[in-house]
Design a protein around this motif. Structure first.
Motif, mmCIF file in Angstrom:
data_model
loop_
_atom_site.group_PDB
_atom_site.id
_atom_site.type_symbol
_atom_site.label_atom_id
_atom_site.label_comp_id
_atom_site.label_asym_id
_atom_site.label_seq_id
_atom_site.Cartn_x
_atom_site.Cartn_y
_atom_site.Cartn_z
ATOM 1 N N PHE A 154 43.688 32.462 39.133
ATOM 2 C CA PHE A 154 44.257 33.662 38.520
ATOM 3 C C PHE A 154 43.153 34.532 37.915
ATOM 4 O O PHE A 154 43.139 35.757 38.092
ATOM 5 N N ILE A 155 42.229 33.926 37.206
ATOM 6 C CA ILE A 155 41.144 34.682 36.578
ATOM 7 C C ILE A 155 40.160 35.186 37.630
ATOM 8 O O ILE A 155 39.733 36.339 37.606
ATOM 9 N N TYR A 156 39.800 34.313 38.583
ATOM 10 C CA TYR A 156 38.757 34.634 39.558
ATOM 11 C C TYR A 156 39.222 35.704 40.539
ATOM 12 O O TYR A 156 38.444 36.565 40.956
ATOM 13 N N TYR A 157 40.500 35.659 40.944
ATOM 14 C CA TYR A 157 41.016 36.603 41.945
ATOM 15 C C TYR A 157 41.965 37.630 41.320
ATOM 16 O O TYR A 157 42.787 38.221 42.013
ATOM 17 N N LYS A 158 41.818 37.872 40.021
ATOM 18 C CA LYS A 158 42.718 38.775 39.284
ATOM 19 C C LYS A 158 42.757 40.160 39.907
ATOM 20 O O LYS A 158 43.826 40.783 39.997
ATOM 21 N N TYR A 160 41.884 40.881 43.033
ATOM 22 C CA TYR A 160 41.925 40.812 44.494
ATOM 23 C C TYR A 160 43.325 40.496 45.021
ATOM 24 O O TYR A 160 43.809 41.157 45.938
ATOM 25 N N ALA A 161 43.967 39.498 44.455
ATOM 26 C CA ALA A 161 45.291 39.080 44.932
ATOM 27 C C ALA A 161 46.360 40.012 44.357
ATOM 28 O O ALA A 161 46.486 40.127 43.130
ATOM 29 N N PRO A 162 47.145 40.696 45.208
ATOM 30 C CA PRO A 162 48.193 41.598 44.696
ATOM 31 C C PRO A 162 49.148 40.917 43.724
ATOM 32 O O PRO A 162 49.610 41.539 42.763
ATOM 33 N N ALA A 163 49.432 39.633 43.949
ATOM 34 C CA ALA A 163 50.367 38.913 43.081
ATOM 35 C C ALA A 163 49.855 38.781 41.654
ATOM 36 O O ALA A 163 50.644 38.613 40.719
ATOM 37 N N PHE A 164 48.539 38.835 41.470
ATOM 38 C CA PHE A 164 47.957 38.649 40.147
ATOM 39 C C PHE A 164 47.656 39.973 39.431
ATOM 40 O O PHE A 164 47.471 39.994 38.214
ATOM 41 N N GLN A 165 47.591 41.054 40.175
ATOM 42 C CA GLN A 165 47.069 42.301 39.605
ATOM 43 C C GLN A 165 47.929 42.852 38.474
ATOM 44 O O GLN A 165 47.405 43.345 37.472
ATOM 45 N N ARG A 166 49.249 42.774 38.615
ATOM 46 C CA ARG A 166 50.125 43.402 37.612
ATOM 47 C C ARG A 166 50.499 42.464 36.466
ATOM 48 O O ARG A 166 50.998 42.917 35.434
ATOM 49 N N ALA A 167 50.270 41.179 36.642
ATOM 50 C CA ALA A 167 50.623 40.221 35.586
ATOM 51 C C ALA A 167 49.540 40.209 34.505
ATOM 52 O O ALA A 167 48.354 40.109 34.812
ATOM 53 N N SER A 169 49.082 37.920 32.256
ATOM 54 C CA SER A 169 48.560 36.568 32.051
ATOM 55 C C SER A 169 49.210 35.647 33.073
ATOM 56 O O SER A 169 50.224 35.993 33.684
ATOM 57 N N LEU A 170 48.632 34.473 33.224
ATOM 58 C CA LEU A 170 49.235 33.508 34.143
ATOM 59 C C LEU A 170 50.556 32.995 33.586
ATOM 60 O O LEU A 170 51.502 32.732 34.346
ATOM 61 N N ASN A 171 50.660 32.873 32.271
ATOM 62 C CA ASN A 171 51.949 32.481 31.668
ATOM 63 C C ASN A 171 53.034 33.486 32.039
ATOM 64 O O ASN A 171 54.164 33.106 32.372
ATOM 65 N N GLU A 172 52.701 34.765 32.004
ATOM 66 C CA GLU A 172 53.664 35.804 32.366
ATOM 67 C C GLU A 172 54.016 35.721 33.849
ATOM 68 O O GLU A 172 55.185 35.836 34.228
ATOM 69 N N PHE A 173 53.008 35.517 34.686
ATOM 70 C CA PHE A 173 53.242 35.396 36.129
ATOM 71 C C PHE A 173 54.178 34.228 36.435
ATOM 72 O O PHE A 173 55.127 34.356 37.206
ATOM 73 N N ALA A 192 47.449 32.765 45.382
ATOM 74 C CA ALA A 192 48.463 32.748 44.328
ATOM 75 C C ALA A 192 49.498 31.657 44.487
ATOM 76 O O ALA A 192 50.303 31.444 43.578
ATOM 77 N N LYS A 193 49.505 30.959 45.636
ATOM 78 C CA LYS A 193 50.523 29.932 45.835
ATOM 79 C C LYS A 193 50.035 28.894 46.846
ATOM 80 O O LYS A 193 49.691 29.246 47.979
ATOM 81 N N ASN A 194 49.959 27.645 46.425
ATOM 82 C CA ASN A 194 49.593 26.540 47.320
ATOM 83 C C ASN A 194 48.300 26.827 48.101
ATOM 84 O O ASN A 194 48.225 26.623 49.311
ATOM 85 N N ASN A 195 47.274 27.285 47.377
ATOM 86 C CA ASN A 195 46.029 27.681 48.039
ATOM 87 C C ASN A 195 45.304 26.509 48.701
ATOM 88 O O ASN A 195 44.700 26.654 49.777
#
Length: 400
Positions: A154-158, A160-167, A169-173, A192-195
């Protein structure tokens, strides 16, 4: 020949039984481990080291440190490494691996098995990998507890990954992942899922059906000789060294691609349980191979042997830290003096690096540089050695 009287035979058997029981009691009292008395490892150590190796480099699992180990072994033993073609830094990731992603591999239908080591990021495709590596190749990989693996991703690909960009925090995601995650958005969302499941070549969006999971786990067991666990990194290195029949110096390392503690998030207990459900395929993968790892480790070493070999490894790493580094603690990139030792920065992560001691002799300096060299610079270095007539890799972030 005169026969032995039955009474004498009976007395002899009783005496023999008594001696056996006495020995067993003595062994139990002294807690002697029979494995310490067997020549198994001594015999293995006398065999040549394993030099044909395929390492499936999974994401955010301490795999950069293992890649450094393999790169150093390749260079010091004059081996060939399957490196990314042209300007690539990965072997085609996130697409399934095919042979054309490898530099220097003939693509005329007569592929030659002439690479010793393969360890750059790729999405595993066994049939294509087999075309690159020799038949006697040792296959291994590494996994990490999905809770910590996803937190790091989550931090490293914040950015880059569309799923992480708008969240925020990871708790919020994790509270509502489908609000952010879209499985139809290209391959940028694989982080973002089962990498880890994806890295092994499987569908990271598949339902965690029991039969499907069992089938995939069986494929991994069939194709990989060993799966390590990042959460027990030192224990993993002890077992890997034995399996590869390497020397202690070969497996010693500095931790690379490590984040600053300020960029490490702490998940709530609820979020940790949500990770296990959201990344259910990764969780099944991790649980299964965490069990097989410990079973293999205990089959290979007694508790006393494991303790001794862990201490030997840690002592060697303390020795190298004192020899090589100005400070045993890794530094913020802005405080790393040597450009070639500055790690690439990604997302919201602050990746730390090392400063070497001044005044090292040339031989020691070379050893220490290789141990502290980040992944991209090390790959570019090996590429120049193997392909001196090719255009060098462009590590552009060093010029910024």
């Amino acid at each position: 020949m005169p026969s032995i009287p039955r009474g004498t035979q009976r007395s002899f058997h009783v005496l023999l039984l008594f001696l056996v029981l006495a020995v067993l009691l003595l062994v139990g009292f002294l807690r002697v481990d029979f494995r310490l008395l067997t020549p198994t490892f001594r015999d293995k150590a006398q065999e040549p080291p394993v030099t044909n190796i395929m390492f499936l480099k999974t994401h955010k699992t301490a795999s950069s440190t293992i890649l450094n180990i393999l790169y150093r072994f390749s260079e010091s033993h004059n081996l060939s490494t399957a490196l990314p073609e042209g300007s690539r830094v990965h072997l085609g990731y996130p697409w399934l691996f095919v042979t054309r992603y490898v530099e220097g591999l003939k693509q005329d239908g007569r592929l030659q098995h002439h690479f010793n080591i393969m360890c750059n990021h790729l999405r595993f495709n066994f049939g294509e990998v087999q075309k690159v590596m020799p038949k006697d190749t040792f296959y291994f990989s590494i996994l990490r507890n999905p809770v910590f693996q996803l937190e790091s991703s989550f931090i490293y690909y914040k950015n880059y990954a569309p799923a992480f960009q708008r969240a925020k925090s990871l708790n919020e995601f994790l509270a509502d992942p489908w609000r952010y995650y879209n499985d139809s958005v290209d391959l940028k969302n694989v982080y973002a899922k089962n990498n880890m499941w994806f890295d092994f070549g499987f569908d990271n969006n598949a339902p965690a059906d029991v039969d499907y999971v069992r089938k995939c786990l069986a494929k991994v067991e069939q194709r990989f000789h060993l799966v390590l666990i990042a959460d027990y990194f030192d224990e993993s290195m002890v077992l890997l060294r034995r399996r590869l029949r390497w020397q202690l110096d070969d497996i010693a390392s500095f931790k690379l691609n490590v984040r600053s503690p300020s960029t490490i998030s702490h998940l709530t207990p609820e979020s940790q349980e949500r990770v296990k459900r959201w990344c259910a395929l990764d969780w099944h993968l991790y649980e299964h191979f965490n069990r097989t790892f410990w079973a293999q480790l205990h089959a290979e070493l007694s508790p006393r042997q494991l303790t001794e070999e862990l201490e030997q490894l840690r002592a060697k790493q303390r020795e190298l830290t004192t020899l090589c580094l100005q400070d045993p603690e890794s530094k913020n990139v802005t405080h790393v003096d040597d450009l070639n030792l500055r790690p690439y920065q990604s997302g919201k992560a602050k990746i730390l690096g090392y400063n070497l001691r001044h005044g090292l002799d040339n031989t020691t300096l070379r050893i220490c540089q290789r141990m502290a060299m980040p992944e991209l610079q090390h790959m570019a270095h090996l590429y120049s050695l193997q392909f001196p007539n090719k255009t060098p890799k462009d590590i552009s972030f060093l010029k910024e």
